[in-house]
Design a protein around this motif. Structure first.
Motif, PDB file in Angstrom:
ATOM      1  N   ALA A 122     -51.283  23.374   2.699  1.00  0.00           N
ATOM      2  CA  ALA A 122     -51.082  23.436   1.719  1.00  0.00           C
ATOM      3  C   ALA A 122     -51.386  22.110   1.006  1.00  0.00           C
ATOM      4  CB  ALA A 122     -49.653  24.257   0.963  1.00  0.00           C
ATOM      5  N   LEU A 153     -46.806  27.335 -10.817  1.00  0.00           N
ATOM      6  CA  LEU A 153     -46.399  27.799 -10.072  1.00  0.00           C
ATOM      7  C   LEU A 153     -44.926  27.044  -8.829  1.00  0.00           C
ATOM      8  CD1 LEU A 153     -46.718  29.502  -7.200  1.00  0.00           C
ATOM      9  CD2 LEU A 153     -47.811  27.058  -6.343  1.00  0.00           C
ATOM     10  N   MET A 203     -41.935  28.966  -8.492  1.00  0.00           N
ATOM     11  CA  MET A 203     -41.385  28.469  -6.962  1.00  0.00           C
ATOM     12  C   MET A 203     -39.918  28.136  -7.023  1.00  0.00           C
ATOM     13  SD  MET A 203     -43.441  29.480  -4.545  1.00  0.00           S
ATOM     14  CE  MET A 203     -43.933  30.769  -5.553  1.00  0.00           C
ATOM     15  N   LEU A 221     -47.694  24.173  -4.257  1.00  0.00           N
ATOM     16  CA  LEU A 221     -48.385  25.230  -2.745  1.00  0.00           C
ATOM     17  C   LEU A 221     -47.352  25.173  -2.278  1.00  0.00           C
ATOM     18  CD1 LEU A 221     -51.850  23.457  -4.353  1.00  0.00           C
ATOM     19  CD2 LEU A 221     -50.955  25.969  -4.313  1.00  0.00           C
ATOM     20  N   TRP A 260     -44.927  27.426  -1.708  1.00  0.00           N
ATOM     21  CA  TRP A 260     -45.359  28.846  -2.054  1.00  0.00           C
ATOM     22  C   TRP A 260     -45.923  28.874  -0.671  1.00  0.00           C
ATOM     23  CZ3 TRP A 260     -50.868  30.873  -4.336  1.00  0.00           C
ATOM     24  CH2 TRP A 260     -50.783  31.577  -4.570  1.00  0.00           C
ATOM     25  N   PHE A 261     -47.148  27.960   0.548  1.00  0.00           N
ATOM     26  CA  PHE A 261     -47.388  28.688   1.806  1.00  0.00           C
ATOM     27  C   PHE A 261     -46.336  28.446   2.458  1.00  0.00           C
ATOM     28  CE2 PHE A 261     -52.166  27.712   2.235  1.00  0.00           C
ATOM     29  CZ  PHE A 261     -52.667  27.500   1.112  1.00  0.00           C
ATOM     30  N   PHE A 292     -43.202  29.176   2.219  1.00  0.00           N
ATOM     31  CA  PHE A 292     -42.318  30.603   1.962  1.00  0.00           C
ATOM     32  C   PHE A 292     -42.594  31.589   2.271  1.00  0.00           C
ATOM     33  CE2 PHE A 292     -40.007  28.298  -1.776  1.00  0.00           C
ATOM     34  CZ  PHE A 292     -39.299  27.231  -1.139  1.00  0.00           C
ATOM     35  N   ARG A 293     -43.800  31.836   2.398  1.00  0.00           N
ATOM     36  CA  ARG A 293     -44.643  32.992   2.704  1.00  0.00           C
ATOM     37  C   ARG A 293     -44.653  33.339   4.135  1.00  0.00           C
ATOM     38  NH1 ARG A 293     -49.112  34.074  -1.600  1.00  0.00           N
ATOM     39  NH2 ARG A 293     -48.637  36.797  -0.678  1.00  0.00           N
TER      40      ARG A 293
END
Lengths: 480, 480
Positions: free
Chosen positions: A91, A114, A118, A360, A363-364, A366-367
């Motif tokens: 990310a 985002l 987030m 970012l 996001w990366f 967590f997913r």
């Protein structure tokens, strides 16, 4: 370097990074060199003409690596962890390439939006009260700061502004400087040095609240100080609570402190820089009970939530409080959607103007991990700390100096401070593991913090074996 | 994600980044969407279980890219440039992987030492006076801050501390709050909003100095204000000069202002956030004459020197002034070499405690470009601005609003502010190029800043063609 060369060099760098992290145990965790070592290894001036990439990468091994303290080595137990994970690194590459400077919504809407979402995701993972979540009817929301120091400073400045306005509302004659001179902020004597620094920057007095025998602040102690100060004509306006202090990971009693702060019109900020990540686990969440009284709350995913530095998560109960502390609108930063009431311009929430696209990384991570993966990481590291604690407790020469609640173990040899200083010196010079000390009740104490993501039980066992070996040698010496 | 998957995904990301930058012209430079667009595109909560990497990368195109303002598109002419280059990106990958938090020398000696030497290299490229260079007998040195805002704040806090000590030395009875209330800082009315903000944070008064007809501050204007304020019992203590203002890239006359500040015991800080990079070219260096009078100097390699954000270069004449403003030494941050006098602990130089290994970016960029390559980049971009200026000057409907010295052209249609606001609206809505406005002498002016590293003459010609076409349409309308 053109795009074609970047494709080649970038892929080589990916392999270099993977090799570095896969083989990090083979490097000494703490460097063995004298201050000033680097200057003589490189030229005195920048080159006039370009050099080749090969020369630079050769120098990374020759010049840089010998001078690195390897924070991601499983033999690194110093300070607190610096988070690192592969999804966060990917990310970060994307963030660098997009390279937007997200100071306003218009400067890159995705960067702002985002981040807001987030911070909502993360807030929900922590079960924060609804008023901290932006996507609700509340007035609060989250922002990514660079460090906890900045979050503390922002909260103190917002509190200062609010206090001045409140005092001036009832006494409009009072000059600001006079109000400043009466404002008092409070924090634990165990709080991080950046809290005291925030008060110094803000030009206000800060008083240290004594702690109980578990190194935590309770309601009574703060109440007593506030009452004394009010009687002396001062204006208590801010309290920074700590959940997970740096020396010993102690937890202030916020469920007692919060109602007191609310009653006294004092801003309560909670600094949970290290421990905050653990609140995603239901078994640790009770330590956060009382957050509903706080005006702001902060912790560092870049410490313990697998998100590489920098990423410090801060929530405020009322957006207007933090934005109102200093909002400037020069024409070159105005944009068409600004007055709609729908956009967030994060530059008003922080000290710097510019900002990276840091959400970012959240996001990366967590997913790619999922909540369950992140919880597993926290639980594993707490388990390793408990394992180390058991080893210490089983050895009668040693004592545990503070309750082990999360990933930090404070311990020492029974005996003098000098003895423990000697032990630490041997550990540091041995360079097999790396720790730093702290002071608790005037005693010199060793801190053993579980840091690297890749630390396993075998590393803990090996570290303890090493410590006991050094202890054996130390205690053999005639003067001990 | 393990190392093997990172090797694969990392290489894919390198290609994604190269593809993004090679094809950036095909994306609209400014997004076309409404505030709040993103929230509905992704779930309300973090996933409980891990997702696949493919899903995330699909969402980068679906969710993120439509919301990006593409700062590295050659059609981006807004604000000032955000630097970007492939060598800086590679260095940033390495920085992320090493992931040390360089707050003290011991926390990673290479991180601190490379920074000190890189700041010396850069200082020499700018021909800074010797007292700013750490590797000399002087008392100064350089530090990498996150942003110019932080550098300004640090300089103001150091100046405030120094002023309080000086006043208390001759009048030890005077309480700090009373001194604060008399301190006055100054800056140009054209200075960046972060300067005024620094004073607000520091709790001191700030007065705006009027500018001459080239939007610059001269010695006389400051002298007059300082004398008035001293006569009123106030204590002038700080002046922030700007070299390259944000609205129009104007240059304060520091060779006049410096001696005045020195004589009046006022700290002179120079903020050259954008323009500073150009001083590596001998033809622009005369604009920096007078820096020898300054107490601190700052510019952003992350704007114009091909080093990706964040990297703001700050030098101080006396290290002790900035460190002395707030030095705290908790035991957990102490290390064995600290008292040797040989090490630098950069945490005392800045607001945050933590810091990335940012000097790697400077090292890679300086070596891969060489001084000659960096000079060529600056000269090319100034040339493009001159080319745009000629196009504007050749069109009698337009006027140039400030001297074009570097990469910024301020221009407008002759006529009302409304007319120019209309033109900007059409440009913004057209989304072929992106600009922002400024205000100069109450006039609404368009700023055309050469930003992307890949901007070429054909982009400038195309941008001008587009602007004149929109102008033609605009002037056809009956109300104009």
């Amino acid at each position: 370097m053109d795009a074609a060369e970047f494709r080649r060099r970038g892929k080589e760098m990916v392999d270099y990074v993977a090799d570095y992290l896969e083989n990090i145990e083979q490097r000494p965790v703490y460097p063995d060199l004298e201050p000033g070592y680097l200057r003589s290894l490189i030229p005195n001036e920048a080159p006039a003409e370009p050099e080749t990439y090969e020369e630079i990468m050769k120098d990374v091994e020759r010049v840089i690596m010998p001078g690195i303290t390897h924070w991601h080595s499983p033999y690194f137990y110093a300070y607190f962890p610096a988070a690192s994970s592969y999804p966060a690194m990917l990310a970060d590459m994307l963030c660098t390439a997009i390279g937007c400077i997200g100071f306003s919504w218009a400067a890159s809407p995705a960067c702002t939006e985002l981040e807001t979402v987030m911070m909502d995701w993360l807030g929900k993972m922590l079960q924060l009260p609804e008023h901290f979540i932006a996507g609700t009817h509340g007035h609060g929301g989250g922002v990514i700061q660079g460090t906890a120091s900045e979050a503390t400073l922002m909260s103190l400045l917002a509190a200062r502004c609010k206090a001045v306005r409140r005092v001036q509302a009832s006494n409009s004659e009072l000059p600001e400087a006079e109000i400043f001179s009466k404002l008092v902020a409070y924090t634990s004597e165990q709080a991080h040095s950046s809290v005291e620094r925030a008060a110094l920057i803000g030009g206000v007095m800060m008083r240290k609240v004594p702690t109980d025998n578990s190194y935590a602040v309770g309601g009574d102690m703060l109440k007593k100080m506030v009452e004394e100060d009010k009687a002396a004509g001062l204006i208590p306006f801010y309290f920074c609570a700590t959940l997970g202090t740096t020396p010993s990971c102690a937890f202030d009693h916020i469920a007692e402190l919060g109602p007191l702060c609310n009653k006294e019109n004092m801003w309560m900020h909670i600094d949970a820089a290290y421990a905050g990540s653990a609140f995603i686990c239901p078994e640790f969440r009770p330590l956060l009970n009382g957050v509903e009284y706080a005006d702001s709350f902060n912790f560092n995913p870049h410490k313990w939530l697998l998100v590489n530095f920098d990423c410090s998560a801060m929530w405020v109960k009322k957006r207007a409080d933090i934005i109102g502390a200093f909002k400037f609108e020069p024409l070159y930063l105005k944009h068409e959607n600004q007055e709609s009431g729908l956009v967030t311009d994060y530059r008003h929430w922080q000290i710097p103007l510019g900002r990276r696209f840091r959400s970012l990384k959240l996001w990366f991570v967590f997913r790619m991990y999922g909540l369950s993966g992140l919880q597993a990481h926290i639980r594993k590291q707490v388990g390793l700390a408990k394992e180390f604690e058991s080893l210490v407790r089983a050895d009668k020469r040693f004592e545990i100096c503070a309750e082990v609640i999360m990933g930090l173990v404070c311990f020492r040899l029974k005996g003098s401070n000098e003895l423990n200083q000697d032990l630490l010196k041997r550990i540091t010079n041995g360079r097999e593991i790396h720790l730093v000390p702290c002071q608790l009740s005037s005693r010199f104490v060793l801190r053993f913090a579980i840091c690297a993501r890749t630390t396993e039980s075998r590393h803990i066992q090996q570290a303890w074996h090493h410590i006991t070996q050094l202890t054996f040698e130390l205690l053999q010496e005639p003067n001990h």
